[in-house]
Design a protein around this motif. Structure first.
Motif, PDB file in Angstrom:
ATOM      1  N   SER A 263       0.828  -1.213   0.000  1.00 45.19           N
ATOM      2  CA  SER A 263       0.000   0.000   0.000  1.00 45.19           C
ATOM      3  C   SER A 263       0.862   1.264   0.000  1.00 45.19           C
ATOM      4  O   SER A 263       0.593   2.211  -0.753  1.00 45.19           O
ATOM      5  CB  SER A 263      -0.953   0.008   1.200  1.00 45.19           C
ATOM      6  N   LEU A 264       1.908   1.296   0.815  1.00 49.90           N
ATOM      7  CA  LEU A 264       2.769   2.481   0.855  1.00 49.90           C
ATOM      8  C   LEU A 264       3.454   2.712  -0.481  1.00 49.90           C
ATOM      9  O   LEU A 264       3.611   3.864  -0.928  1.00 49.90           O
ATOM     10  CB  LEU A 264       3.811   2.342   1.971  1.00 49.90           C
ATOM     11  N   SER A 265       3.854   1.638  -1.142  1.00 44.15           N
ATOM     12  CA  SER A 265       4.469   1.775  -2.469  1.00 44.15           C
ATOM     13  C   SER A 265       3.486   2.347  -3.482  1.00 44.15           C
ATOM     14  O   SER A 265       3.856   3.156  -4.344  1.00 44.15           O
ATOM     15  CB  SER A 265       4.992   0.418  -2.955  1.00 44.15           C
ATOM     16  N   GLU A 266       2.218   1.950  -3.369  1.00 49.07           N
ATOM     17  CA  GLU A 266       1.194   2.483  -4.255  1.00 49.07           C
ATOM     18  C   GLU A 266       0.944   3.968  -3.984  1.00 49.07           C
ATOM     19  O   GLU A 266       0.809   4.765  -4.910  1.00 49.07           O
ATOM     20  CB  GLU A 266      -0.108   1.697  -4.105  1.00 49.07           C
ATOM     21  N   TYR A 267       0.883   4.342  -2.710  1.00 46.93           N
ATOM     22  CA  TYR A 267       0.703   5.765  -2.393  1.00 46.93           C
ATOM     23  C   TYR A 267       1.824   6.586  -3.027  1.00 46.93           C
ATOM     24  O   TYR A 267       1.578   7.655  -3.609  1.00 46.93           O
ATOM     25  CB  TYR A 267       0.741   6.012  -0.876  1.00 46.93           C
ATOM     26  N   CYS A 268       3.046   6.087  -2.889  1.00 45.04           N
ATOM     27  CA  CYS A 268       4.194   6.815  -3.423  1.00 45.04           C
ATOM     28  C   CYS A 268       4.136   6.878  -4.945  1.00 45.04           C
ATOM     29  O   CYS A 268       4.410   7.921  -5.547  1.00 45.04           O
ATOM     30  CB  CYS A 268       5.494   6.149  -2.956  1.00 45.04           C
ATOM     31  N   ARG A 269       3.760   5.781  -5.564  1.00 46.11           N
ATOM     32  CA  ARG A 269       3.713   5.727  -7.034  1.00 46.11           C
ATOM     33  C   ARG A 269       2.763   6.758  -7.618  1.00 46.11           C
ATOM     34  O   ARG A 269       3.094   7.439  -8.598  1.00 46.11           O
ATOM     35  CB  ARG A 269       3.295   4.319  -7.492  1.00 46.11           C
ATOM     36  N   ILE A 270       1.583   6.884  -7.037  1.00 40.63           N
ATOM     37  CA  ILE A 270       0.579   7.765  -7.644  1.00 40.63           C
ATOM     38  C   ILE A 270       0.750   9.236  -7.231  1.00 40.63           C
ATOM     39  O   ILE A 270       0.041  10.105  -7.736  1.00 40.63           O
ATOM     40  CB  ILE A 270      -0.859   7.262  -7.362  1.00 40.63           C
ATOM     41  N   LEU A 271       1.711   9.495  -6.320  1.00 34.74           N
ATOM     42  CA  LEU A 271       2.019  10.877  -5.968  1.00 34.74           C
ATOM     43  C   LEU A 271       2.987  11.496  -6.967  1.00 34.74           C
ATOM     44  O   LEU A 271       3.916  10.839  -7.446  1.00 34.74           O
ATOM     45  CB  LEU A 271       2.640  10.945  -4.569  1.00 34.74           C
ATOM     46  N   ASP A 272       2.783  12.773  -7.272  1.00 35.60           N
ATOM     47  CA  ASP A 272       3.715  13.514  -8.102  1.00 35.60           C
ATOM     48  C   ASP A 272       4.981  13.794  -7.295  1.00 35.60           C
ATOM     49  O   ASP A 272       4.981  13.699  -6.071  1.00 35.60           O
ATOM     50  CB  ASP A 272       3.067  14.832  -8.550  1.00 35.60           C
ATOM     51  N   ARG A 273       6.063  14.157  -7.996  1.00 32.50           N
ATOM     52  CA  ARG A 273       7.297  14.495  -7.297  1.00 32.50           C
ATOM     53  C   ARG A 273       7.042  15.645  -6.328  1.00 32.50           C
ATOM     54  O   ARG A 273       6.437  16.637  -6.692  1.00 32.50           O
ATOM     55  CB  ARG A 273       8.368  14.901  -8.311  1.00 32.50           C
ATOM     56  N   GLY A 274       7.461  15.485  -5.082  1.00 26.88           N
ATOM     57  CA  GLY A 274       7.194  16.478  -4.055  1.00 26.88           C
ATOM     58  C   GLY A 274       5.842  16.310  -3.379  1.00 26.88           C
ATOM     59  O   GLY A 274       5.510  17.063  -2.454  1.00 26.88           O
ATOM     60  N   GLY A 275       5.061  15.326  -3.834  1.00 26.85           N
ATOM     61  CA  GLY A 275       3.756  15.066  -3.238  1.00 26.85           C
ATOM     62  C   GLY A 275       3.885  14.546  -1.817  1.00 26.85           C
ATOM     63  O   GLY A 275       4.936  14.046  -1.403  1.00 26.85           O
ATOM     64  N   VAL A 276       2.786  14.656  -1.072  1.00 22.76           N
ATOM     65  CA  VAL A 276       2.827  14.357   0.371  1.00 22.76           C
ATOM     66  C   VAL A 276       1.770  13.323   0.758  1.00 22.76           C
ATOM     67  O   VAL A 276       0.608  13.407   0.325  1.00 22.76           O
ATOM     68  CB  VAL A 276       2.601  15.646   1.194  1.00 22.76           C
ATOM     69  N   LEU A 277       2.188  12.380   1.572  1.00 24.63           N
ATOM     70  CA  LEU A 277       1.279  11.432   2.225  1.00 24.63           C
ATOM     71  C   LEU A 277       1.079  11.858   3.670  1.00 24.63           C
ATOM     72  O   LEU A 277       2.051  12.100   4.391  1.00 24.63           O
ATOM     73  CB  LEU A 277       1.874  10.021   2.198  1.00 24.63           C
ATOM     74  N   TYR A 278      -0.183  11.956   4.082  1.00 22.52           N
ATOM     75  CA  TYR A 278      -0.541  12.122   5.493  1.00 22.52           C
ATOM     76  C   TYR A 278      -1.241  10.843   5.921  1.00 22.52           C
ATOM     77  O   TYR A 278      -2.303  10.511   5.387  1.00 22.52           O
ATOM     78  CB  TYR A 278      -1.473  13.316   5.695  1.00 22.52           C
ATOM     79  N   ASP A 279      -0.667  10.142   6.878  1.00 27.00           N
ATOM     80  CA  ASP A 279      -1.181   8.820   7.245  1.00 27.00           C
ATOM     81  C   ASP A 279      -1.246   8.695   8.768  1.00 27.00           C
ATOM     82  O   ASP A 279      -0.217   8.682   9.439  1.00 27.00           O
ATOM     83  CB  ASP A 279      -0.272   7.737   6.664  1.00 27.00           C
ATOM     84  N   ARG A 280      -2.465   8.633   9.308  1.00 26.40           N
ATOM     85  CA  ARG A 280      -2.656   8.471  10.758  1.00 26.40           C
ATOM     86  C   ARG A 280      -2.981   7.009  11.040  1.00 26.40           C
ATOM     87  O   ARG A 280      -3.961   6.473  10.510  1.00 26.40           O
ATOM     88  CB  ARG A 280      -3.802   9.364  11.254  1.00 26.40           C
ATOM     89  N   GLU A 281      -2.154   6.362  11.887  1.00 33.92           N
ATOM     90  CA  GLU A 281      -2.298   4.925  12.096  1.00 33.92           C
ATOM     91  C   GLU A 281      -2.087   4.514  13.549  1.00 33.92           C
ATOM     92  O   GLU A 281      -1.398   5.190  14.318  1.00 33.92           O
ATOM     93  CB  GLU A 281      -1.276   4.166  11.231  1.00 33.92           C
ATOM     94  N   LEU A 282      -2.695   3.392  13.894  1.00 33.60           N
ATOM     95  CA  LEU A 282      -2.437   2.719  15.157  1.00 33.60           C
ATOM     96  C   LEU A 282      -1.047   2.102  15.088  1.00 33.60           C
ATOM     97  O   LEU A 282      -0.700   1.459  14.082  1.00 33.60           O
ATOM     98  CB  LEU A 282      -3.480   1.621  15.387  1.00 33.60           C
ATOM     99  N   ILE A 283      -0.230   2.316  16.132  1.00 36.34           N
ATOM    100  CA  ILE A 283       1.110   1.749  16.122  1.00 36.34           C
ATOM    101  C   ILE A 283       1.412   1.088  17.468  1.00 36.34           C
ATOM    102  O   ILE A 283       0.735   1.309  18.471  1.00 36.34           O
ATOM    103  CB  ILE A 283       2.194   2.797  15.801  1.00 36.34           C
ATOM    104  N   LEU A 284       2.457   0.291  17.460  1.00 34.06           N
ATOM    105  CA  LEU A 284       2.940  -0.360  18.669  1.00 34.06           C
ATOM    106  C   LEU A 284       3.876   0.609  19.393  1.00 34.06           C
ATOM    107  O   LEU A 284       4.874   1.062  18.834  1.00 34.06           O
ATOM    108  CB  LEU A 284       3.675  -1.643  18.289  1.00 34.06           C
ATOM    109  N   ASP A 285       3.542   0.943  20.632  1.00 40.64           N
ATOM    110  CA  ASP A 285       4.345   1.898  21.398  1.00 40.64           C
ATOM    111  C   ASP A 285       5.518   1.214  22.089  1.00 40.64           C
ATOM    112  O   ASP A 285       6.597   1.789  22.226  1.00 40.64           O
ATOM    113  CB  ASP A 285       3.466   2.601  22.429  1.00 40.64           C
TER     114      ASP A 285
END
Length: 240
Positions: free
Chosen positions: A117-139
């Motif tokens: 999924s992260l690779s797909e987000y990066c692929r469809i973003l233009d150069r300089g594009g930004v991903l904002y991703d809020r996720e549950l993580i292991l602390d």
């Protein structure tokens, strides 16, 4: 009944950590130019997508759940908004390379094979594009049995800590990443989760009499309560 099915029946629009308050905080703190090409992945019932459209943004939003998408469409129609809702798998997005300037994910990537999924987000973003991703993580490390039970309940392939998220983001093609927020499950977060009433929430008929749904909801609450000390949420910003 699994967790995602429960959310779809309830029509919940902001089930991610921090709720809609966290969404509003993101857009207060980050300046997104009005002409930006925005994609929301895992849009659910469309609350965030419609919020952005209401403010003049051109938004494309995808989800794999038919019930969620139908409710998202009903929300946009009720609000008199135009949002391009599509059915799509975030691990195989139906868009050209570099098609978007912004990708927004709210508690979505954690339910997927993150490398894909992260690779797909990066692929469809233009150069300089930004991903904002809020996720549950292991602390911090969780007992193996507890982690396995939590992952199975939520349908999470692999719960990751901050360092692993960083490695995955950079390995997926992003040039930089940072955590704009890192939040524990405090009483304040619980209050934020319910702060903003969703007036366009659409529950399935008879859902309040569905015993399996209530069992899933109670199990959800128990999972979070029993594992609070091991969990956190983070808002990642990654630049292509």
């Amino acid at each position: 009944m699994n967790y995602i099915h429960m959310l779809s029946k309830l029509g919940m629009g902001s089930a991610h950590p921090g709720g809609f308050e966290a969404t509003l905080r993101l857009f207060r703190n980050e300046s997104i130019p009005l002409g930006s090409r925005i994609l929301e992945v895992g849009c659910g019932t469309g609350r965030t997508a419609c919020y952005l459209a209401e403010r003049g943004y051109k938004v494309t939003a995808v989800d794999l759940n038919d019930t969620m998408l139908n409710k998202a469409l009903m929300r946009s129609e009720a609000m008199g908004l135009e949002v391009d809702f599509l059915k799509a798998d975030v691990c195989a997005l139906p868009f050209d390379d570099g098609q978007f300037d912004i990708v927004i994910a709210e508690s979505v990537t954690v339910f997927t094979e993150a490398s894909a999924s992260l690779s797909e987000y990066c692929r469809i973003l233009d150069r300089g594009g930004v991903l904002y991703d809020r996720e549950l993580i292991l602390d911090k490390p969780m007992p193996q049995e507890q982690q396995r039970e939590l992952e199975q309940f939520f349908g999470i392939p692999h719960l990751m800590d901050r360092d692993e998220w960083s490695r995955r983001l950079l390995a997926s093609g992003f040039s930089s990443e940072e955590a704009l927020e890192y939040n524990h499950f405090t009483e304040q977060m619980k209050q934020e989760q319910i702060r903003h009433l969703d007036t366009f929430e659409q529950r399935d008929e008879g859902v309040l009499l569905d015993l399996k749904l209530w069992e899933t909801l109670f199990q959800h609450d128990r999972m979070i309560l029993d594992n609070t000390e091991y969990l956190a949420s983070a808002l990642f910003k990654a630049v292509k």
